[in-house]
Write a protein that holds these residues in place. Structure first.
Motif, PDB file in Angstrom:
ATOM      1  N   ASP A   7       0.869  -1.174   0.000  1.00 18.32           N
ATOM      2  CA  ASP A   7       0.000   0.000   0.000  1.00 18.32           C
ATOM      3  C   ASP A   7       0.906   1.224   0.000  1.00 18.32           C
ATOM      4  N   VAL A   8       0.662   2.126  -0.935  1.00 15.62           N
ATOM      5  CA  VAL A   8       1.508   3.324  -1.059  1.00 15.62           C
ATOM      6  C   VAL A   8       0.669   4.559  -0.766  1.00 15.62           C
ATOM      7  N   GLN A  14       6.298  14.641  -0.995  1.00 16.00           N
ATOM      8  CA  GLN A  14       7.270  13.583  -0.723  1.00 16.00           C
ATOM      9  C   GLN A  14       7.885  13.061  -2.023  1.00 16.00           C
ATOM     10  N   TYR A  15       7.057  12.915  -3.039  1.00 17.99           N
ATOM     11  CA  TYR A  15       7.566  12.410  -4.316  1.00 17.99           C
ATOM     12  C   TYR A  15       8.550  13.402  -4.951  1.00 17.99           C
ATOM     13  N   GLN A  44       6.769   6.505 -11.295  1.00 23.24           N
ATOM     14  CA  GLN A  44       6.595   7.726 -12.083  1.00 23.24           C
ATOM     15  C   GLN A  44       5.305   7.719 -12.899  1.00 23.24           C
ATOM     16  N   ARG A  45       4.954   6.618 -13.506  1.00 20.28           N
ATOM     17  CA  ARG A  45       3.744   6.586 -14.345  1.00 20.28           C
ATOM     18  C   ARG A  45       2.450   6.592 -13.533  1.00 20.28           C
ATOM     19  N   PHE A  46       2.557   6.472 -12.209  1.00 20.24           N
ATOM     20  CA  PHE A  46       1.380   6.472 -11.347  1.00 20.24           C
ATOM     21  C   PHE A  46       1.196   7.786 -10.586  1.00 20.24           C
ATOM     22  N   LEU A  49      -1.443  14.675  -9.397  1.00 20.31           N
ATOM     23  CA  LEU A  49      -1.188  15.959  -8.726  1.00 20.31           C
ATOM     24  C   LEU A  49      -1.143  15.802  -7.213  1.00 20.31           C
ATOM     25  N   LYS A  50      -1.801  14.787  -6.691  1.00 25.54           N
ATOM     26  CA  LYS A  50      -1.819  14.551  -5.243  1.00 25.54           C
ATOM     27  C   LYS A  50      -0.669  13.677  -4.765  1.00 25.54           C
ATOM     28  N   GLY A  51      -0.016  12.965  -5.670  1.00 23.40           N
ATOM     29  CA  GLY A  51       1.079  12.078  -5.307  1.00 23.40           C
ATOM     30  C   GLY A  51       0.855  10.682  -5.845  1.00 23.40           C
TER      31      GLY A  51
END
Length: 73
Positions: A7-8, A14-15, A44-46, A49-51
């Motif tokens: 779960d991320v 943070q990114y 990166q592909r996921f 704007l929210k992270g």
């Protein structure tokens, strides 16, 4: 090949640390209790704007090298 589920919950702030060079890896605990360290670049592909948020299935080969990543719905 081995697969794990993580779960991320990674905010955009943070990114962005990856691009500044202060953070290069995501360390997470899989749902079965194993600890995994992944380069942030694989997410990166996921990025939105929210992270990066969600459940991901990570696949490794017999040498524990990353084979693929898929976001589960």
């Amino acid at each position: 090949m081995a697969k794990i589920i993580i779960d991320v919950d990674l905010s955009a702030h943070q990114y962005k640390e990856m691009y500044r060079g202060t953070k290069k890896y995501l360390v997470a605990q899989s749902r079965d209790g194993r600890k995994v360290q992944l380069p942030l670049s694989v997410f990166q592909r996921f990025v939105t704007l929210k992270g990066v948020y969600g459940v991901f299935e990570i696949e490794f080969d017999e040498n524990r090298k990353l084979v693929g990543i898929e976001k589960k719905h």
